[in-house]
Enzyme design. Sequence first.
Site, PDB file in Angstrom:
ATOM      1  NE  ARG A 253      -4.294  -1.263   0.177  1.00 22.61           N
ATOM      2  CZ  ARG A 253      -4.413  -2.357  -0.584  1.00 22.61           C
ATOM      3  NH1 ARG A 253      -3.419  -2.746  -1.353  1.00 22.61           N
ATOM      4  NH2 ARG A 253      -5.535  -3.067  -0.575  1.00 22.61           N
ATOM      5  CD  GLU A 282      -2.601   2.200  -6.006  1.00 27.43           C
ATOM      6  OE1 GLU A 282      -3.580   1.441  -6.080  1.00 27.43           O
ATOM      7  OE2 GLU A 282      -1.499   1.825  -5.603  1.00 27.43           O
ATOM      8  CG  HIS A 301      -1.832  -1.604  -6.577  1.00 28.82           C
ATOM      9  ND1 HIS A 301      -2.232  -0.905  -5.466  1.00 28.82           N
ATOM     10  CD2 HIS A 301      -1.785  -2.902  -6.170  1.00 28.82           C
ATOM     11  CE1 HIS A 301      -2.423  -1.735  -4.455  1.00 28.82           C
ATOM     12  NE2 HIS A 301      -2.155  -2.956  -4.864  1.00 28.82           N
TER      13      HIS A 301
END
Length: 340
Positions: A253, A282, A301
């Site tokens: 994260r 994001e 990600h």
Amino acid sequence: MVTILPGITRVNVVVVPEEEQVNDAARRQPTVFVIRSFEEADRARIAAAAPLADIRYFDDQLAAEADIEQATVVAGPVSPGAFARARQLRWQQLWLAGADGALHPAMRESAVELTSAKGNGAIPLAEHAMMLMLMLNRDTPRWLRAQADRRWEYRIHSELNGLTCGIIGLGNCGQDLALKAHAFHMHVLGIRRSSQPTAHVDEVFTFDRLHEFLAQSDFVVVTAPRTEETTGMLGEAEFRAMKPGAYYLSISRGGIAEDEALLKALREGWIAGAGLDAHSIEPLPADSPFWDAPNTIITPHNGASTRNSGRRGLDIFIENLRRFTAGEPLHNLVDKEHGY
Ligand code: OXD
């Protein structure tokens, strides 16, 4: 029924309160909203886990949320607004390993069980961390730039062998990374809430020894969930405590390191570079300064997005659906207080 004397029987009558009867029916015959598309074979596996359930599939969250009042179970995301309308909801299964996005105040205060897909992406994430460590350590982008210019750029580079991998968070991903880093002959440090010995970790630290841990690590790899405790745990003081030639990797994260402090550490050369798969915002905005931060490799990600992760997530859901309808405890139940 118990036989007391031949011909005389006592019938045990158990009076189940009305509310419990309703709940029990909701468990055995739940209305299950699945927000993800699955092929027939997977749908058949889901149906077999809960033969009495009414299972409805949605390709997107908005479509599911339009009828959310009817759902007993949701597999997928639910916005806080829809959650407030989901009065029948008893259990939410996430497709993600991290539960931070689902732990809004109403969820925290509710009796709704929240389960994550924790463990589904541990292996590919640990592979991603290894890839980033190898790329950063050998300055792979330099070879790629040379290739683009058709330039033969021979140079001396270095080995992971003998370097120290410091892993923040020793959950499924952290433990798998420890194993892989050991296989590369790295010295492995880990930091977690409790100092319990962990396989393939040479020394386990607790957070009160964070600076000592940082000062010894050539790679600081964040695999921890984002919780109240971990958010912003790496600020300027922590980046200054890292070795000057060290690299920072964000795998689980963003937001665990403060963005400003990380940027400053990269720009002012307090650390040698970064590998960032998880970001505090994001998708990373096009004008984010991280895109061209020095010696920084950005991935979107994407580290855990393999077919196998998807399959493992489905297996977790199917087993939990069976458990839910059978009244058994669910796997991967999120501790709402600790946030994972
Ligand atoms: C996550 C995941 O939680 O990809 O980030 O599962």
